[in-house]
Scaffold this motif. Structure first.
Motif, mmCIF file in Angstrom:
data_model
loop_
_atom_site.group_PDB
_atom_site.id
_atom_site.type_symbol
_atom_site.label_atom_id
_atom_site.label_comp_id
_atom_site.label_asym_id
_atom_site.label_seq_id
_atom_site.Cartn_x
_atom_site.Cartn_y
_atom_site.Cartn_z
ATOM 1 N N GLU A 16 0.813 -1.209 0.000
ATOM 2 C CA GLU A 16 0.000 0.000 0.000
ATOM 3 C C GLU A 16 0.849 1.262 0.000
ATOM 4 O O GLU A 16 0.438 2.282 -0.553
ATOM 5 C CB GLU A 16 -0.916 -0.002 1.227
ATOM 6 C CG GLU A 16 -1.921 -1.143 1.251
ATOM 7 C CD GLU A 16 -2.778 -1.118 2.496
ATOM 8 O OE1 GLU A 16 -2.591 -0.177 3.296
ATOM 9 O OE2 GLU A 16 -3.620 -2.001 2.669
ATOM 10 N N GLY A 17 2.000 1.192 0.620
ATOM 11 C CA GLY A 17 2.859 2.376 0.661
ATOM 12 C C GLY A 17 3.773 2.491 -0.538
ATOM 13 O O GLY A 17 4.077 3.607 -0.990
ATOM 14 N N VAL A 18 4.218 1.366 -1.077
ATOM 15 C CA VAL A 18 5.178 1.426 -2.183
ATOM 16 C C VAL A 18 4.490 1.748 -3.503
ATOM 17 O O VAL A 18 5.122 2.305 -4.418
ATOM 18 C CB VAL A 18 5.956 0.098 -2.286
ATOM 19 C CG1 VAL A 18 5.133 -0.975 -2.962
ATOM 20 C CG2 VAL A 18 7.264 0.305 -3.040
ATOM 21 N N GLN A 19 3.208 1.455 -3.643
ATOM 22 C CA GLN A 19 2.527 1.713 -4.909
ATOM 23 C C GLN A 19 2.476 3.208 -5.245
ATOM 24 O O GLN A 19 2.888 3.603 -6.340
ATOM 25 C CB GLN A 19 1.111 1.126 -4.874
ATOM 26 C CG GLN A 19 0.343 1.315 -6.179
ATOM 27 C CD GLN A 19 -1.021 0.653 -6.151
ATOM 28 O OE1 GLN A 19 -1.461 0.172 -5.116
ATOM 29 N NE2 GLN A 19 -1.699 0.637 -7.282
ATOM 30 N N PRO A 20 1.990 4.098 -4.344
ATOM 31 C CA PRO A 20 2.015 5.534 -4.687
ATOM 32 C C PRO A 20 3.429 6.078 -4.810
ATOM 33 O O PRO A 20 3.679 6.980 -5.605
ATOM 34 C CB PRO A 20 1.253 6.179 -3.526
ATOM 35 C CG PRO A 20 1.342 5.203 -2.397
ATOM 36 C CD PRO A 20 1.355 3.863 -3.040
ATOM 37 N N LEU A 21 4.351 5.522 -4.032
ATOM 38 C CA LEU A 21 5.737 5.978 -4.133
ATOM 39 C C LEU A 21 6.291 5.716 -5.536
ATOM 40 O O LEU A 21 6.892 6.600 -6.159
ATOM 41 C CB LEU A 21 6.589 5.278 -3.079
ATOM 42 C CG LEU A 21 8.104 5.546 -3.157
ATOM 43 C CD1 LEU A 21 8.398 7.000 -2.851
ATOM 44 C CD2 LEU A 21 8.854 4.627 -2.196
ATOM 45 N N CYS A 22 6.085 4.508 -6.036
ATOM 46 C CA CYS A 22 6.598 4.162 -7.368
ATOM 47 C C CYS A 22 5.889 4.964 -8.457
ATOM 48 O O CYS A 22 6.508 5.349 -9.457
ATOM 49 C CB CYS A 22 6.430 2.667 -7.615
ATOM 50 S SG CYS A 22 7.461 1.624 -6.554
ATOM 51 N N LYS A 23 4.614 5.225 -8.265
ATOM 52 C CA LYS A 23 3.863 5.983 -9.258
ATOM 53 C C LYS A 23 4.407 7.395 -9.407
ATOM 54 O O LYS A 23 4.551 7.914 -10.525
ATOM 55 C CB LYS A 23 2.387 6.010 -8.863
ATOM 56 C CG LYS A 23 1.506 6.773 -9.842
ATOM 57 C CD LYS A 23 0.058 6.742 -9.392
ATOM 58 C CE LYS A 23 -0.828 7.524 -10.370
ATOM 59 N NZ LYS A 23 -2.252 7.520 -9.938
ATOM 60 N N LEU A 24 4.743 8.031 -8.306
ATOM 61 C CA LEU A 24 5.214 9.408 -8.341
ATOM 62 C C LEU A 24 6.689 9.504 -8.692
ATOM 63 O O LEU A 24 7.144 10.524 -9.218
ATOM 64 C CB LEU A 24 4.945 10.085 -6.996
ATOM 65 C CG LEU A 24 3.459 10.264 -6.649
ATOM 66 C CD1 LEU A 24 3.295 10.810 -5.239
ATOM 67 C CD2 LEU A 24 2.791 11.204 -7.642
ATOM 68 N N LEU A 25 7.452 8.443 -8.397
ATOM 69 C CA LEU A 25 8.889 8.487 -8.706
ATOM 70 C C LEU A 25 9.183 8.259 -10.186
ATOM 71 O O LEU A 25 10.321 8.426 -10.620
ATOM 72 C CB LEU A 25 9.639 7.439 -7.877
ATOM 73 C CG LEU A 25 9.875 7.763 -6.401
ATOM 74 C CD1 LEU A 25 10.689 6.663 -5.743
ATOM 75 C CD2 LEU A 25 10.580 9.106 -6.241
ATOM 76 N N ARG A 26 8.181 7.907 -10.952
ATOM 77 C CA ARG A 26 8.417 7.680 -12.377
ATOM 78 C C ARG A 26 8.892 8.945 -13.081
ATOM 79 O O ARG A 26 9.669 8.876 -14.033
ATOM 80 C CB ARG A 26 7.149 7.155 -13.033
ATOM 81 C CG ARG A 26 6.784 5.743 -12.596
ATOM 82 C CD ARG A 26 5.501 5.263 -13.244
ATOM 83 N NE ARG A 26 5.165 3.917 -12.788
ATOM 84 C CZ ARG A 26 4.074 3.257 -13.157
ATOM 85 N NH1 ARG A 26 3.216 3.817 -13.989
ATOM 86 N NH2 ARG A 26 3.843 2.037 -12.701
ATOM 87 N N ASP A 27 8.421 10.095 -12.624
ATOM 88 C CA ASP A 27 8.793 11.360 -13.256
ATOM 89 C C ASP A 27 9.923 12.069 -12.525
ATOM 90 O O ASP A 27 10.350 13.138 -12.949
ATOM 91 C CB ASP A 27 7.572 12.288 -13.326
ATOM 92 C CG ASP A 27 6.457 11.695 -14.179
ATOM 93 O OD1 ASP A 27 6.794 11.005 -15.149
ATOM 94 O OD2 ASP A 27 5.276 11.924 -13.868
ATOM 95 N N ASN A 28 10.391 11.487 -11.417
ATOM 96 C CA ASN A 28 11.497 12.110 -10.680
ATOM 97 C C ASN A 28 12.815 11.804 -11.395
ATOM 98 O O ASN A 28 13.137 10.654 -11.665
ATOM 99 C CB ASN A 28 11.535 11.586 -9.242
ATOM 100 C CG ASN A 28 12.569 12.300 -8.390
ATOM 101 O OD1 ASN A 28 13.768 12.206 -8.622
ATOM 102 N ND2 ASN A 28 12.103 13.012 -7.385
#
Length: 631
Positions: free
Chosen positions: A245-257
């Protein structure tokens, strides 16, 4: 020209440069710009420049000050006429003519900025005035004189037009590169307390949040600012149990970082599903170079996506997958991917579920790869086949610098293959094969392989707790004196005899007191039952402990007192202090003891045969290796 007497409405509030000018025949002061001051007909006008900013004043303060000025002017009315006459005489004009002249001059040159009748830039701050003029000659009323500007619609036009989208969605156009504002809003949205350490170090390149107890909710809030943060490069989230649950939004937002280059997600209970989100991230992100997924219970089901990622991603340099549950399928996928991958430099897959077949695939991957510099495969079940494949990988690979294969169940028989690889390798710098079953002979074989390779760059050979022979130690000292090599082992065996006594079952059997007793009986030409009858003085077909000890000593059998005690305890199975040796009784203690000794002897014979075969195979392999070093 417009004359205004409301000071509070028209006097500039800040930083205006003004010239206060006295006109001799006028009962007012005019606050004008320096270009409005003038002199006419030889008359010198009193002027004063205000350079400092005019502070803001409220309406009551201005009104009170104007009242005081009015009172001062009333008190000086009596002197005004004399002053006007004096100034008129100085200019050669009458009082009336003088005032008319001043008005005419002001209208003609007041706004001339240095024109006819005006005061030049160099003159306006150094105007002189006659000695007879004092502060009491100031006019009665202060007025601010200026020309009101003409306002047009185009004066209000600007290029900074407000976009409707920016007005409705200001968060899209937030230029906060730290993401602090977004983080606080996200914390409020997810109802979590902001992490003080995170906010304090958002402007630093290293963000170490290891073991902060974040959990999934706090991670969801923290992921929001990471999308736009331009400072953080190394993000450590180890041990926070953020889960899927925590890693999913993290990975989604880090795609553009495009700034984070190192991501540590170790010990976060991601599971296979969480690991798949990270793998999807790595398929799109081209900036992360160091990824740590240690201890996340990643199973074999992640093997195929992992292999696809390793084939496509050309940015990742360091990957840690230790302490997971990867198995045979994952090993095959990793092998296929590393055959083509030319960017990965460090791979740690220790403490997984790879058995012999999977370990063979991993060894083949190391053999075919041309980029890896450090590989850790410790705590996996290589066995003999894996050891042979590993030796072949060491022989062929030309880029690997460090290899850790400790705790991998490498047998002594596999040492010959590894030694053969060491004889041909010229790049490997550190090899760890400690805590395996190589034994003294296998360790000696590895050292012999190094000894025959004059081009070897190996500087560290770690054998763990393996004992070595004096012959090994002698060769080790010689090799370390010639090269920058350091060999670590578990110590040198003192001598062969001591090793046999402590470890060899044959020696243990020979020192057994029952074996010594039966050997004496056979040499004397007796049977064991005949000897015990001789000890049995009362002919009861059983002997006491005292009778047994006296009989042993009278026969001068070489058995120590401790060995006699051991033998009595073994034969007296019922613990009554008597040894029953009746030959017709099947449960006779003597018969049972003799049967146990015969069974031990059969086991020893089988052990000796197995040991002989093993030693022959090892000796054959080492001989073949030493006689044919070019193979």
């Amino acid at each position: 020209m417009e004359t205004l007497t409301n000071y509070n409405d028209h006097v500039p509030k800040t930083g205006s440069r003004m010239l206060i000018t006295q006109f001799p025949d006028d009962e007012s002061y005019s606050g004008v710009t320096h270009s409005d001051a003038h002199s006419e007909g030889g008359a010198t006008l009193y002027s004063h420049v205000i350079d400092s900013p005019i502070p803001e004043e409220n309406e009551d303060d201005v009104s009170g000050r104007f009242s005081r000025k009015t009172n001062q002017s009333n008190r000086s009315k009596d002197k005004r006429a004399d002053n006007e006459n004096t100034m008129g005489r100085q200019s050669g004009l009458s009082s009336v003519d003088f005032n008319d002249k001043v008005s005419e001059t002001y209208e003609r040159g007041g706004r001339g900025g240095g024109g006819e009748g005006g005061v030049s830039e160099e003159e306006y701050e150094v105007d002189s005035y006659p000695d007879s003029m004092s502060m009491d000659n100031l006019s009665e009323t202060l007025s601010v004189t200026f020309e009101a500007p003409e306002l047009r619609d185009e004066d209000f036009d600007t290029d900074l037009e407000v976009d409707d989208d920016k007005w409705l969605h200001p968060e899209k156009y937030d230029h906060d590169t730290t993401g602090l504002t977004k983080y606080l809003n996200a914390c409020e949205e997810h109802d979590v307390t902001p992490v003080r350490y995170f906010m304090k170090h958002m402007m630093e390149t290293n963000m170490n949040l290891g073991h902060h107890g974040l959990g999934p909710a706090a991670m969801r809030a923290m992921a929001v600012p990471l999308e736009s943060n331009t400072t953080i490069e190394h993000l450590d989230l180890e041990g926070n149990w953020i889960g899927e649950e925590g890693v999913q939004p993290l990975c989604k937002l880090l795609r553009d970082n495009v700034y984070i280059v190192e991501l540590n997600l170790a010990e976060n209970k991601l599971g296979t599903e969480g690991a798949l989100h990270v793998i999807d991230l790595m398929l799109e992100n081209r900036n992360i170079e160091n990824l740590n997924l240690t201890g996340n219970r990643i199973t074999d089901n992640a093997g195929e996506p992992l292999g696809v990622m390793l084939k496509r991603n050309t940015t990742l340099r360091h990957l840690k997958l230790r302490h997971n549950e990867l198995g045979e399928r994952a090993a095959q996928c990793i092998k296929d991917a590393l055959t083509d991958n030319e960017s990965l430099e460090t791979l740690d897959i220790s403490w997984n579920h790879f058995m012999t077949r999977g370990c063979v695939r991993l060894a083949e991957a190391v053999k075919e790869n041309v980029a890896l510099k450090e590989v850790n495969v410790m705590m996996n079940g290589f066995g003999l086949e894996g050891a042979i494949a590993l030796g072949e990988a060491i022989k062929v690979n030309r880029t690997l610098l460090r290899l850790d294969a400790s705790y991998c169940r490498l047998p002594m028989e596999g040492a010959a293959s590894i030694a053969h690889g060491l004889q041909h390798n010229e790049t490997l710098q550190a090899l760890n094969v400690g805590y395996n079953s190589l034994g003294p002979d296998g360790s000696l074989g590895l050292l012999l392989g190094l000894e025959r390779n004059d081009c070897s760059n190996l500087t560290t050979l770690d054998l763990g707790n393996s004992k070595v022979t004096p012959q090994f130690k002698e060769r080790q000292d010689k090799l370390e004196a010639e090269r920058p090599l350091r060999v670590h082992h578990g110590g040198v065996l003192p001598d062969t005899k001591a090793r046999e006594i402590c470890m060899d079952p044959v020696e243990v059997f020979k020192r057994d007191p029952m074996t010594k007793l039966k050997e004496w009986v056979e040499q004397a030409g007796y049977r064991l039952i005949d000897l015990l009858r001789h000890f049995d003085k009362d002919q009861s077909m059983s002997i006491s402990r005292e009778e047994f000890v006296n009989g042993i000593k009278s026969a001068r059998i070489e058995i120590t007192d401790d060995q006699i005690d051991i033998l009595l305890d073994r034969l007296d199975t019922d613990g009554d202090g008597e040894i029953d040796f009746r030959p017709w009784f099947s449960e006779s203690e003597l018969i049972q003891g003799d049967n146990d000794h015969r069974s031990l002897k059969r086991e020893l014979t089988q052990y000796q045969e197995d040991q002989r075969i093993r030693e022959e195979e090892t000796e054959t392999a080492l001989d073949a290796f030493l006689k044919n070093p070019s193979d």
